[in-house]
Motif scaffolding. Structure first.
Motif, short mmCIF file in Angstrom:
data_model
loop_
_atom_site.label_atom_id
_atom_site.label_comp_id
_atom_site.label_asym_id
_atom_site.label_seq_id
_atom_site.Cartn_x
_atom_site.Cartn_y
_atom_site.Cartn_z
N GLN A 111 27.55 -23.90 -12.12
CA GLN A 111 28.51 -22.80 -11.96
C GLN A 111 29.85 -23.10 -12.62
O GLN A 111 30.49 -22.22 -13.19
N THR A 112 30.27 -24.36 -12.55
CA THR A 112 31.57 -24.73 -13.11
C THR A 112 31.51 -25.03 -14.60
O THR A 112 32.56 -25.17 -15.24
N GLY A 113 30.34 -25.14 -15.17
CA GLY A 113 30.22 -25.44 -16.59
C GLY A 113 30.12 -26.92 -16.89
O GLY A 113 30.04 -27.31 -18.06
N GLU A 114 30.09 -27.75 -15.87
CA GLU A 114 29.90 -29.19 -16.09
C GLU A 114 28.52 -29.46 -16.68
O GLU A 114 28.32 -30.41 -17.44
N LEU A 115 27.55 -28.61 -16.33
CA LEU A 115 26.20 -28.68 -16.88
C LEU A 115 25.89 -27.40 -17.65
O LEU A 115 26.33 -26.30 -17.26
N ASP A 116 25.12 -27.54 -18.74
CA ASP A 116 24.62 -26.38 -19.48
C ASP A 116 23.21 -26.00 -19.03
O ASP A 116 22.73 -24.93 -19.35
N GLY A 117 22.59 -26.90 -18.31
CA GLY A 117 21.24 -26.62 -17.86
C GLY A 117 20.59 -27.87 -17.30
O GLY A 117 21.27 -28.87 -17.04
N LEU A 118 19.29 -27.79 -17.12
CA LEU A 118 18.56 -28.92 -16.56
C LEU A 118 17.17 -28.99 -17.14
O LEU A 118 16.59 -27.99 -17.55
N ALA A 119 16.66 -30.21 -17.22
CA ALA A 119 15.25 -30.45 -17.57
C ALA A 119 14.73 -31.35 -16.46
O ALA A 119 14.60 -32.56 -16.61
N TRP A 120 14.47 -30.74 -15.34
CA TRP A 120 14.19 -31.45 -14.10
C TRP A 120 12.90 -31.01 -13.45
O TRP A 120 12.30 -31.73 -12.65
N SER A 121 12.44 -29.81 -13.81
CA SER A 121 11.31 -29.24 -13.07
C SER A 121 10.68 -28.10 -13.84
O SER A 121 11.12 -27.75 -14.95
N GLY A 122 9.69 -27.49 -13.20
CA GLY A 122 9.13 -26.25 -13.69
C GLY A 122 9.87 -25.07 -13.06
O GLY A 122 10.87 -25.24 -12.36
N ILE A 123 9.34 -23.90 -13.27
CA ILE A 123 10.03 -22.69 -12.82
C ILE A 123 9.94 -22.50 -11.30
O ILE A 123 10.84 -21.92 -10.69
N THR A 124 8.89 -23.02 -10.67
CA THR A 124 8.75 -22.89 -9.21
C THR A 124 9.92 -23.54 -8.50
O THR A 124 10.52 -22.96 -7.58
N GLU A 125 10.25 -24.73 -8.92
CA GLU A 125 11.35 -25.44 -8.29
C GLU A 125 12.69 -24.79 -8.61
O GLU A 125 13.59 -24.74 -7.76
N VAL A 126 12.84 -24.27 -9.82
CA VAL A 126 14.09 -23.62 -10.21
C VAL A 126 14.38 -22.44 -9.28
O VAL A 126 15.53 -22.22 -8.87
N TRP A 177 0.26 -25.14 -5.09
CA TRP A 177 1.56 -24.46 -4.91
C TRP A 177 2.29 -24.34 -6.25
O TRP A 177 2.75 -23.26 -6.62
N TYR A 178 2.36 -25.43 -6.96
CA TYR A 178 3.02 -25.40 -8.27
C TYR A 178 2.20 -24.61 -9.30
O TYR A 178 2.75 -23.83 -10.07
N TRP A 179 0.91 -24.83 -9.33
CA TRP A 179 0.06 -24.17 -10.33
C TRP A 179 0.19 -22.65 -10.22
O TRP A 179 0.36 -21.95 -11.24
N ALA A 180 0.12 -22.13 -9.02
CA ALA A 180 0.26 -20.69 -8.82
C ALA A 180 1.68 -20.22 -9.12
O ALA A 180 1.88 -19.19 -9.77
N GLY A 181 2.65 -21.00 -8.66
CA GLY A 181 4.05 -20.61 -8.82
C GLY A 181 4.50 -20.58 -10.26
O GLY A 181 5.27 -19.69 -10.67
N ASN A 210 6.78 -12.57 -12.65
CA ASN A 210 7.36 -11.75 -11.57
C ASN A 210 8.67 -12.27 -11.00
O ASN A 210 9.19 -11.69 -10.05
N GLY A 211 9.20 -13.38 -11.56
CA GLY A 211 10.42 -13.95 -11.00
C GLY A 211 11.62 -13.03 -11.07
O GLY A 211 12.39 -12.91 -10.12
N GLY A 212 11.81 -12.40 -12.23
CA GLY A 212 12.86 -11.39 -12.36
C GLY A 212 14.25 -11.90 -12.66
O GLY A 212 15.16 -11.09 -12.90
N LYS A 213 14.48 -13.21 -12.68
CA LYS A 213 15.84 -13.72 -12.87
C LYS A 213 16.05 -14.43 -14.21
O LYS A 213 17.16 -14.43 -14.74
N LEU A 214 15.01 -15.04 -14.74
CA LEU A 214 15.15 -15.85 -15.95
C LEU A 214 14.39 -15.22 -17.12
O LEU A 214 13.24 -14.80 -16.97
#
Length: 344
Positions: free
Chosen positions: A203-218, A275-279, A286-290
């Motif tokens: 939110q503050t701009g300290e990060l531009d993004g992440l490479a930490w997970s798949g979309i389920t976790e995001v 859980w992850y495979w389906a997500g 259907n996420g609608g945000k990204l």
């Protein structure tokens, strides 16, 4: 025949013996373990809490695990030391995040482009010999390696769109140590932060993004609310995570409860598989945000080629690392030769 006098005498002596032996009562007290996971509370609801709840219920008071989430007892980077010393009894983490002092640490979390699907993890550990290597590495430092399992793939979730490798340059990305080491060659600036601080940093701009997970976790942990784009190319098809325990604490647990721990943790691995495979598929559609972006296959091949060179660099560091890399190469060669659906 048992006379009334003998019965009363035996009963009295039995009662007196019980009263004179409070240690018997103490021996029947439940075994208490403190366990900390790498995951925050929202994610922990899926990746570990069901297994802990099931174990505590089935153990029927003989043993109880108290679950703590990311950084609640100690920072994630100190998890190994805390477990080794006995401050924490049990840990759920990857090797990389908890700074494990073993030869296999670099392979924990996301080892670049070594895995395509989540099933690759249990196949490598149970059929290709990785479990034995991990067991031996951790036993040498006083830790019981209970089991390994797969989590989600590693994609980029960012505030700016990524449509080419050029777009990666200069991006401040929250990621794992080994993934960051690999991605630096493409201009990524790896950033290390406490897990709970990531959302604010985005939110503050300290990060531009992440490479930490798949979309389920995001979506699950709220990062989809503070990023805008999701790159469909991943740098690994699955995260390798584990359950560990302090070796002395493990050895003090009765065999039937050890088996129950192993069984519940295996069930946890299975839960995450579906859980992850389906997500991962559902939320892309259907996420609608990204908004989804993709680097073309021909250009992404540069990353895949760089990964194989990276494997060789790691293999040159020690005999154990070379052995693991050899297994990973052999496995992937087998999958490629087998063709679809193993590799396309």
């Amino acid at each position: 025949m048992t006379t009334r006098r003998k019965f009363l005498t035996t009963g009295a002596l039995g009662g007196a013996a019980a009263l004179a032996a409070p240690s018997v009562a103490r021996a029947q007290a439940p075994i208490k373990w403190r366990m900390q996971t790498y995951a925050g509370a929202a994610l922990g609801e899926h990746v570990v809490k069901p297994a802990v709840d099931a174990f505590n219920e089935i153990a029927q008071g003989q043993m109880e695990i108290e679950l703590y989430y990311s950084d609640q007892l100690v920072p994630t980077a100190e998890l190994f030391q805390a477990m080794q010393s006995g401050t924490i009894d049990c840990v759920q983490s990857d090797d990389d995040s908890m700074a494990s002092p073993t030869e296999v640490t670099v392979f924990g979390g996301y080892f670049p482009l070594a895995l395509r699907y989540s099933l690759d993890v249990p196949a490598l550990f149970n059929k290709y010999g990785l479990k034995q290597i991990w067991d031996e590495e951790y036993a040498a430092v006083g830790v019981k390696h209970i089991s390994a399992g797969s989590w989600d793939p590693c994609n980029f979730s960012t505030k700016k769109p990524i449509n080419s490798l050029e777009d990666l340059k200069g991006l401040r990305i929250f990621t794992f140590p080994t993934a960051g080491r690999f991605l630096a060659q493409f201009g990524v600036v790896p950033v290390t932060l406490p897990w709970e601080d990531v959302e604010v940093a985005l939110q503050t701009g300290e990060l531009d993004g992440l490479a930490w997970s798949g979309i389920t976790e995001v979506y699950t942990v709220g990062w989809a609310n503070v990023t805008d784009y999701f790159l469909t190319n991943n740098i690994s098809g699955a995260w390798i995570g584990h359950f560990f325990a302090n070796m002395d604490r493990w050895n003090a647990v009765p065999p039937h409860l050890q088996k129950l721990l192993e069984t519940c943790f295996e069930q946890s691995h299975y839960y995450r598989q579906h859980w992850y495979w389906a997500g991962e598929a559902d939320l892309r559609i259907n996420g609608g945000k990204l908004k989804l972006t993709t680097i073309p296959d021909a250009e992404w091949q540069t990353v895949q080629d760089a990964a194989v060179k990276f494997w060789d660099e790691i293999a040159a560091e020690s005999e154990t690392k070379a052995k693991v890399v050899e297994i990973i190469k052999k496995y992937n060669e087998t999958m490629v030769q087998a063709g679809p659906p193993y590799r396309y």
